[in-house]
Design a protein around this motif. Structure first.
Motif, short mmCIF file in Angstrom:
data_model
loop_
_atom_site.label_atom_id
_atom_site.label_comp_id
_atom_site.label_asym_id
_atom_site.label_seq_id
_atom_site.Cartn_x
_atom_site.Cartn_y
_atom_site.Cartn_z
N ILE A 181 2.97 3.82 -2.70
CA ILE A 181 4.01 3.05 -2.04
C ILE A 181 3.94 3.24 -0.52
CG2 ILE A 181 6.51 2.83 -1.74
CD1 ILE A 181 6.78 3.45 -4.74
N PHE A 188 0.77 -6.47 0.18
CA PHE A 188 2.14 -6.61 -0.34
C PHE A 188 2.14 -6.77 -1.86
CE2 PHE A 188 5.90 -9.12 -1.45
CZ PHE A 188 6.90 -8.31 -0.92
N VAL A 189 1.16 -7.52 -2.38
CA VAL A 189 1.05 -7.70 -3.84
C VAL A 189 0.78 -6.36 -4.52
CG1 VAL A 189 -0.32 -8.75 -5.68
CG2 VAL A 189 0.34 -10.10 -3.69
N SER A 220 -0.23 -3.17 4.44
CA SER A 220 0.25 -4.55 4.55
C SER A 220 0.70 -4.86 5.98
CB SER A 220 1.40 -4.77 3.56
OG SER A 220 1.81 -6.10 3.57
N LEU A 261 1.51 -3.43 -3.34
CA LEU A 261 2.72 -2.63 -3.18
C LEU A 261 3.74 -2.97 -4.27
CD1 LEU A 261 4.55 -0.69 -1.59
CD2 LEU A 261 5.15 -2.61 -0.11
N SER A 262 3.87 -4.25 -4.60
CA SER A 262 4.79 -4.68 -5.65
C SER A 262 4.39 -4.10 -7.00
CB SER A 262 4.83 -6.21 -5.73
OG SER A 262 5.24 -6.77 -4.50
N GLY A 263 3.09 -4.10 -7.29
CA GLY A 263 2.61 -3.50 -8.53
C GLY A 263 2.86 -2.01 -8.59
N SER A 264 2.72 -1.35 -7.46
CA SER A 264 2.95 0.10 -7.40
C SER A 264 4.41 0.46 -7.62
CB SER A 264 2.46 0.66 -6.06
OG SER A 264 1.09 0.41 -5.89
N LEU A 265 5.30 -0.42 -7.18
CA LEU A 265 6.73 -0.19 -7.40
C LEU A 265 7.06 -0.27 -8.89
CD1 LEU A 265 8.20 -2.25 -4.41
CD2 LEU A 265 8.32 0.23 -4.71
N ALA A 266 6.29 -1.07 -9.64
CA ALA A 266 6.52 -1.19 -11.08
C ALA A 266 5.83 -0.08 -11.87
CB ALA A 266 6.02 -2.55 -11.56
#
Length: 407
Positions: free
Chosen positions: A91, A187-188, A98, A190-195
């Motif tokens: 994260i 950013f994409v 990004s 990063l979004s996957g890492s948040l999940a």
């Protein structure tokens, strides 16, 4: 329990949101950050040189410094991921990556671009430091090689797709738009890492300085170090091709940016097929013999490039194909063998594997970026040298008792 083992505490692995396929896709995406961050703007390099009114060697610094800092950054993120977990490291790093991508897009001169690329390398190195460690976290040695092969093939689509996408982007935007796309890619991820649900099963509980010090502990393992040296050398010639490809095809052979991307994609097809080729060959041949064949193919490919590569662009692409295919083929067993040498400190081991490969690749890029009278012949010589040296080291070291083998 040993003193080393007592410094680790249990964690969790189960993926609630991503699932197994989503986890593999995320690992592949994270592993692709190096080719995505470089190959996407390869078609723009000659145009950037003209835009900033600087030499090709100066523009190549955006590649060279990226790789050097990327390699160093992994030595920071890898041990930290053993202490704090894979997810928080991802994260933090991807947020930096990004942001830096968007900053690259607004650079006003070559020095600003180089500085923002360095920042992008710092953030992006977290992805490569953690990706392979996550594979070791989740999969046992029996299944790991198959996962490594699948991830490698998915990752290697990016060297084929990225220059094509870069060339298409240049059709309706400038090089600045390419860096905006890199910011979006970050950013994409990063979004996957948040999940992501934390994959690390054991965490190192020592101090921060002790965590960084685990790098030295891993390097003291003779089995890991010997294999690290052998397989890192492959990057010397492969990354030299990446750095020189646009100049060879566009400036040397006079091809358009779009036609260059197609020739580059042809060689990338060999890279993509390499891991799958290994899975097929491993059903009939010993891992040891396949690796020997890979090093010999690198040597023979270099010979062909040296003697015939300057004739036509399609001849150059065909001559290089054996080296790119078999070089990719043997990276899968090489990575699995290296991971098998370490029972703990997986983040540190993964970071060192990626770091050494990128450092060797940076050296290759630096060599090929000099003003040679015949860049193609130099690239051929580099493949010859790598093939011979790796083969000799493999024959010398692989059967030593300190190298742990996989049945």
């Amino acid at each position: 329990m040993t003193d080393s083992q007592s410094a680790f505490v249990s964690g969790g692995r189960r993926q609630k949101y991503l699932g197994n396929r989503g986890l593999i896709a995320l690992i592949a995406f994270l592993s692709a950050f190096v080719p995505l961050s470089t190959d996407l703007y390869l078609p723009a390099l000659p145009g950037m040189s003209k835009y900033f009114q600087v030499s090709a060697e100066q523009v190549n610094l955006t590649l060279i410094f990226f790789f050097i800092v990327f390699a160093a950054g992994m030595l920071f993120w890898g041990p930290l991921s053993d202490k704090y977990g894979r997810r928080p490291i991802l994260i933090a790093g991807l947020a930096i990556y990004s942001l830096a991508g968007f900053l690259c897009a607004i650079s006003q001169d070559i020095n600003q671009l180089i500085a923002f690329r360095i920042l992008q390398a710092i953030g992006g190195s977290s992805a490569s430091a953690v990706a392979m460690a996550m594979i070791k976290d989740v999969y046992d040695s029996r299944n790991r090689e198959m996962i490594l092969a699948w991830v490698s093939s998915m990752v290697l689509i990016s060297p084929m797709a990225a220059p094509v996408l870069g060339a298409l982007l240049l059709g309706f935007t400038s090089w600045r738009g390419v860096f905006v796309v890199l910011g979006v890619i970050g950013f994409v991820a990063l979004s996957g890492s948040l999940a992501l649900v934390e994959t690390l099963n054991t965490r190192y509980t020592g101090t921060l300085s002790q965590s960084i010090g685990r790098l030295a502990v891993v390097l003291k393992n003779p089995g890991f170090l010997s294999l690290l040296i052998v397989f890192s050398l492959l990057s010397f010639s492969s990354m030299a091709f990446i750095a020189s490809s646009s100049y060879i095809y566009i400036d040397g052979f006079g091809l358009s940016e779009k036609l260059f991307s197609l020739y580059f994609a042809f060689n990338a097809l060999g890279m993509i097929g390499g891991p799958m080729l290994y899975l097929r060959l491993s059903k009939r041949f010993r891992r040891y013999s396949i690796i020997i064949a890979g090093f010999i193919s690198t040597f023979l490919g270099g010979l062909l490039v040296y003697h015939l590569g300057s004739l036509q662009p399609w001849i150059f692409a065909l001559c290089l194909f054996p080296a790119t295919t078999m070089g990719s083929c043997i990276r899968t067993p090489g990575a699995n063998l290296m991971l098998e040498q370490q029972e703990e400190d997986t983040g540190s081991a993964s970071a060192l594997m990626s770091c050494f490969g990128i450092l060797m690749g940076s050296m290759g890029m630096t060599v090929i970026s000099q003003e040679w009278s015949n860049t193609i012949r130099i690239l051929g010589l580099m493949n010859i040298l790598v093939g011979v040296l790796c083969l000799c080291l493999w024959l010398l070291l692989s059967n030593r008792p300190f190298v742990k083998q996989i049945p």
